[in-house]
Design a protein around this motif. Structure first.
Motif, mmCIF file in Angstrom:
data_model
loop_
_atom_site.group_PDB
_atom_site.id
_atom_site.type_symbol
_atom_site.label_atom_id
_atom_site.label_comp_id
_atom_site.label_asym_id
_atom_site.label_seq_id
_atom_site.Cartn_x
_atom_site.Cartn_y
_atom_site.Cartn_z
ATOM 1 N N THR A 10 0.834 -1.195 0.000
ATOM 2 C CA THR A 10 0.000 0.000 0.000
ATOM 3 C C THR A 10 0.876 1.256 0.000
ATOM 4 O OG1 THR A 10 -0.103 -0.024 2.412
ATOM 5 C CG2 THR A 10 -1.891 -1.123 1.216
ATOM 6 N N VAL A 11 0.445 2.264 -0.760
ATOM 7 C CA VAL A 11 1.136 3.557 -0.819
ATOM 8 C C VAL A 11 0.129 4.648 -0.472
ATOM 9 C CG1 VAL A 11 2.340 5.232 -2.262
ATOM 10 C CG2 VAL A 11 2.753 2.785 -2.579
ATOM 11 N N GLY A 12 0.476 5.464 0.505
ATOM 12 C CA GLY A 12 -0.358 6.600 0.850
ATOM 13 C C GLY A 12 0.235 7.885 0.285
ATOM 14 N N ILE A 13 -0.598 8.681 -0.371
ATOM 15 C CA ILE A 13 -0.144 9.967 -0.911
ATOM 16 C C ILE A 13 -0.632 11.062 0.032
ATOM 17 C CG2 ILE A 13 -0.153 11.531 -2.878
ATOM 18 C CD1 ILE A 13 -0.734 9.194 -4.683
ATOM 19 N N LEU A 14 0.303 11.807 0.591
ATOM 20 C CA LEU A 14 0.024 12.790 1.641
ATOM 21 C C LEU A 14 0.263 14.199 1.106
ATOM 22 C CD1 LEU A 14 -0.509 13.261 4.754
ATOM 23 C CD2 LEU A 14 1.989 13.134 5.033
ATOM 24 N N PHE A 15 -0.764 15.066 1.192
ATOM 25 C CA PHE A 15 -0.594 16.434 0.699
ATOM 26 C C PHE A 15 -1.671 17.347 1.270
ATOM 27 C CE2 PHE A 15 -3.315 14.157 -2.264
ATOM 28 C CZ PHE A 15 -4.305 15.062 -2.620
ATOM 29 N N ALA A 45 -5.736 20.005 5.854
ATOM 30 C CA ALA A 45 -6.199 21.329 5.448
ATOM 31 C C ALA A 45 -5.122 22.384 5.630
ATOM 32 C CB ALA A 45 -7.446 21.718 6.233
ATOM 33 N N ASP A 46 -4.351 22.257 6.709
ATOM 34 C CA ASP A 46 -3.266 23.204 6.988
ATOM 35 C C ASP A 46 -2.312 22.554 7.979
ATOM 36 O OD1 ASP A 46 -4.470 23.513 9.574
ATOM 37 O OD2 ASP A 46 -5.763 25.085 8.767
ATOM 38 N N SER A 47 -1.410 23.352 8.498
ATOM 39 C CA SER A 47 -0.387 22.797 9.388
ATOM 40 C C SER A 47 -0.960 22.258 10.697
ATOM 41 C CB SER A 47 0.667 23.867 9.689
ATOM 42 O OG SER A 47 0.070 25.001 10.305
ATOM 43 N N ASP A 79 4.702 19.810 -2.306
ATOM 44 C CA ASP A 79 3.621 20.476 -1.584
ATOM 45 C C ASP A 79 4.224 21.486 -0.609
ATOM 46 O OD1 ASP A 79 0.490 19.917 -0.669
ATOM 47 O OD2 ASP A 79 1.777 20.512 1.002
ATOM 48 N N ASN A 80 3.798 22.741 -0.713
ATOM 49 C CA ASN A 80 4.412 23.794 0.094
ATOM 50 C C ASN A 80 4.096 23.680 1.578
ATOM 51 O OD1 ASN A 80 5.789 25.581 -1.920
ATOM 52 N ND2 ASN A 80 3.737 25.624 -2.793
ATOM 53 N N THR A 81 2.868 23.276 1.896
ATOM 54 C CA THR A 81 2.527 23.133 3.309
ATOM 55 C C THR A 81 3.313 21.986 3.932
ATOM 56 O OG1 THR A 81 0.290 23.934 2.801
ATOM 57 C CG2 THR A 81 0.622 22.900 4.942
ATOM 58 N N ALA A 82 3.415 20.881 3.213
ATOM 59 C CA ALA A 82 4.214 19.760 3.703
ATOM 60 C C ALA A 82 5.669 20.170 3.873
ATOM 61 C CB ALA A 82 4.106 18.581 2.743
ATOM 62 N N ALA A 83 6.184 20.965 2.919
ATOM 63 C CA ALA A 83 7.578 21.408 3.001
ATOM 64 C C ALA A 83 7.833 22.278 4.221
ATOM 65 C CB ALA A 83 7.956 22.158 1.728
ATOM 66 N N SER A 84 6.792 22.956 4.684
ATOM 67 C CA SER A 84 6.924 23.805 5.866
ATOM 68 C C SER A 84 6.720 23.025 7.163
ATOM 69 C CB SER A 84 5.894 24.942 5.806
ATOM 70 O OG SER A 84 6.070 25.723 4.645
ATOM 71 N N CYS A 85 6.291 21.765 7.051
ATOM 72 C CA CYS A 85 5.964 20.972 8.238
ATOM 73 C C CYS A 85 6.744 19.665 8.285
ATOM 74 C CB CYS A 85 4.465 20.673 8.259
ATOM 75 S SG CYS A 85 3.406 22.121 8.311
ATOM 76 N N THR A 86 7.925 19.635 7.688
ATOM 77 C CA THR A 86 8.656 18.367 7.603
ATOM 78 C C THR A 86 9.055 17.823 8.973
ATOM 79 O OG1 THR A 86 10.732 19.584 7.261
ATOM 80 C CG2 THR A 86 9.551 18.822 5.291
ATOM 81 N N PRO A 119 8.576 4.654 5.724
ATOM 82 C CA PRO A 119 9.438 5.471 4.851
ATOM 83 C C PRO A 119 8.627 6.389 3.944
ATOM 84 C CG PRO A 119 9.261 3.248 3.997
ATOM 85 C CD PRO A 119 8.528 3.246 5.310
ATOM 86 N N ILE A 120 9.246 7.515 3.585
ATOM 87 C CA ILE A 120 8.592 8.515 2.734
ATOM 88 C C ILE A 120 9.447 8.778 1.499
ATOM 89 C CG2 ILE A 120 7.901 10.946 2.541
ATOM 90 C CD1 ILE A 120 7.226 10.867 5.536
ATOM 91 N N ILE A 121 8.830 8.686 0.326
ATOM 92 C CA ILE A 121 9.442 9.144 -0.930
ATOM 93 C C ILE A 121 8.918 10.551 -1.182
ATOM 94 C CG2 ILE A 121 9.603 8.815 -3.424
ATOM 95 C CD1 ILE A 121 11.152 6.751 -1.871
ATOM 96 N N ALA A 122 9.807 11.489 -1.404
ATOM 97 C CA ALA A 122 9.418 12.897 -1.536
ATOM 98 C C ALA A 122 9.540 13.382 -2.974
ATOM 99 C CB ALA A 122 10.273 13.759 -0.620
ATOM 100 N N GLY A 123 8.727 14.369 -3.305
ATOM 101 C CA GLY A 123 8.745 14.933 -4.646
ATOM 102 C C GLY A 123 9.891 15.877 -4.914
ATOM 103 N N GLU A 124 10.555 16.342 -3.839
ATOM 104 C CA GLU A 124 11.680 17.258 -4.034
ATOM 105 C C GLU A 124 12.640 17.157 -2.855
ATOM 106 O OE1 GLU A 124 12.281 20.175 -2.209
ATOM 107 O OE2 GLU A 124 10.388 20.445 -1.140
ATOM 108 N N GLU A 125 13.830 17.702 -3.050
ATOM 109 C CA GLU A 125 14.931 17.532 -2.112
ATOM 110 C C GLU A 125 14.659 18.138 -0.737
ATOM 111 O OE1 GLU A 125 19.622 18.881 -1.725
ATOM 112 O OE2 GLU A 125 18.684 18.776 -3.706
ATOM 113 N N GLY A 126 14.012 19.309 -0.695
ATOM 114 C CA GLY A 126 13.773 19.959 0.583
ATOM 115 C C GLY A 126 12.915 19.117 1.501
ATOM 116 N N ILE A 127 11.838 18.543 0.957
ATOM 117 C CA ILE A 127 10.973 17.680 1.760
ATOM 118 C C ILE A 127 11.725 16.418 2.161
ATOM 119 C CG2 ILE A 127 8.851 16.304 1.757
ATOM 120 C CD1 ILE A 127 7.617 18.376 -0.104
ATOM 121 N N CYS A 128 12.506 15.875 1.239
ATOM 122 C CA CYS A 128 13.258 14.660 1.530
ATOM 123 C C CYS A 128 14.260 14.887 2.657
ATOM 124 C CB CYS A 128 13.977 14.166 0.281
ATOM 125 S SG CYS A 128 14.795 12.570 0.498
ATOM 126 N N SER A 129 14.935 16.010 2.647
ATOM 127 C CA SER A 129 15.926 16.285 3.692
ATOM 128 C C SER A 129 15.275 16.433 5.051
ATOM 129 C CB SER A 129 16.727 17.540 3.349
ATOM 130 O OG SER A 129 15.899 18.683 3.372
#
Length: 355
Positions: A198-203, A234-236, A258-265, A278-288
């Protein structure tokens, strides 16, 4: 005979007198030139350049025009910060102190984006750089005449509700996209977690470009046999609660750009590591901040490209209405070394550790 001699003598006297007058004239001219600061003519003629008959008011002049650029950034996080920096660096390298930036941050609030962009329009800045989808939407509403360049926008057709997308927005808008190849991100997830079910997509539900990515990547993931579910906050304020639910019901989580996710890593990471998900991220900032791996573009690079586009518009008169949206030329497989170690995830050799 005597008359002939007298005639010859008279002629000689006249020639001598003429030569003396000519010599005095040259002397006087040289003297006048010396007194007036003008050099005397050279004995050897110097070839002259063709005369420029262009009127003085049409002569080309050095470009000394200055430019004011308004920057509206949706929220502060590493990816958007890098895009803004790349944009500013590109223009500063080309224009030096002839460009100034009115840089404002909306603190993650779309209403603030509208206030900021309306202010830019009222002050008649030369160009608006809109960093993230909500900023682009606000700028598009604020002005139809001032050039608007977006960056960190995943899909312009979705953001601006454009049907029959051809790659060009038209009007006063263009920019760069942060869309990484979603099919290859699905390949990455399967490469690292082939046994997952199963894969959950979180945004964030308030970000249309995140929904676009979720809808796009779902069939790719399903083609590998995964069961895919979406989890939206809905938000942080409800990030931790929704993340906990996603971790309980998923073997792996995917988070798009996702900008909200990137602000709440940090909040996401605390929940996911505790749940061993484990989480696969769409970009480096979220991954870090909370992921194990990503197939990421460089946000600095797309920001820099946006700055180059701005230069072409402002200085070289490029027509923004015909400028296609530009995409990052390269993507890189990267991984979060600390999270991989904590979760026991083995990373292939062709991945690069996030510094």
């Amino acid at each position: 005979m005597t008359k002939k001699i007298l005639a010859l003598l008279l002629a000689a006297v006249m020639v001598f007198a003429f030569a003396a007058c000519a010599g005095n004239t040259n002397t006087d001219t040289n003297s006048q030139n010396s007194q007036s600061g003008t050099a005397a003519p050279s004995a050897t003629p110097t070839p002259m350049a063709p005369a420029d008959n262009t009127p003085a008011d049409q002569q080309p002049a050095e470009n000394t025009q200055t430019y004011t650029i308004g920057i509206c950034q949706l929220v502060q996080h590493p990816a958007l910060d890098a895009a803004t920096q790349g944009f500013k660096d590109a223009l500063t390298e080309k224009l030096g102190d002839r460009v100034s930036f009115d840089e404002q941050n909306a603190s993650g609030d779309g209403a603030n984006c509208a206030i900021i962009c309306n202010g830019f329009a009222a002050s008649k800045v030369d160009l608006i750089m809109a960093n993230a989808t909500a900023a682009l939407q606000a700028a598009a509403t604020a002005t139809a005449t001032i050039p608007v360049l977006g960056t960190s926008v995943t899909d312009y057709a979705t953001a601006l509700e454009i049907d029959n997308w051809t790659g060009t927005v038209g009007g006063n808008i263009s920019g760069t996209s942060d869309l990484a190849p979603l099919d290859q991100q699905a390949v990455m997830l399967n490469e690292l977690f082939p046994e997952a079910k199963t894969v959950g997509i979180l945004f964030c539900s308030g970000e249309p470009n995140s929904l676009y990515q979720a809808n796009t990547i779902t069939p790719y993931l399903e083609s590998y046999g995964y069961t895919v579910r979406t989890y939206t906050f809905a938000d942080s304020n409800d990030v931790s609660t929704v993340t906990a639910m996603a971790c309980d019901e998923s073997d792996v989580i995917y988070i798009p750009t996702d900008n909200t996710a990137a602000s709440c890593t940090e909040a996401i990471n605390n929940v996911a590591l505790n749940a061993k998900t484990p989480i696969i991220a769409g970009e480096e900032g979220i991954c870090s901040g909370c992921g194990v791996a990503t197939l990421s573009i460089s946000y600095y690079d797309i920001g820099y490209t946006t700055g180059e586009m701005a230069y072409e518009i402002l200085v070289n008169g490029a027509d923004i209405s015909t400028m296609p949206v530009s995409f990052a030329p390269n993507v890189t497989k990267k991984y979060n070394e600390a999270n991989c170690a904590a979760l026991g995830v083995t990373i292939p050799e062709d991945y690069v550790a996030i510094g």
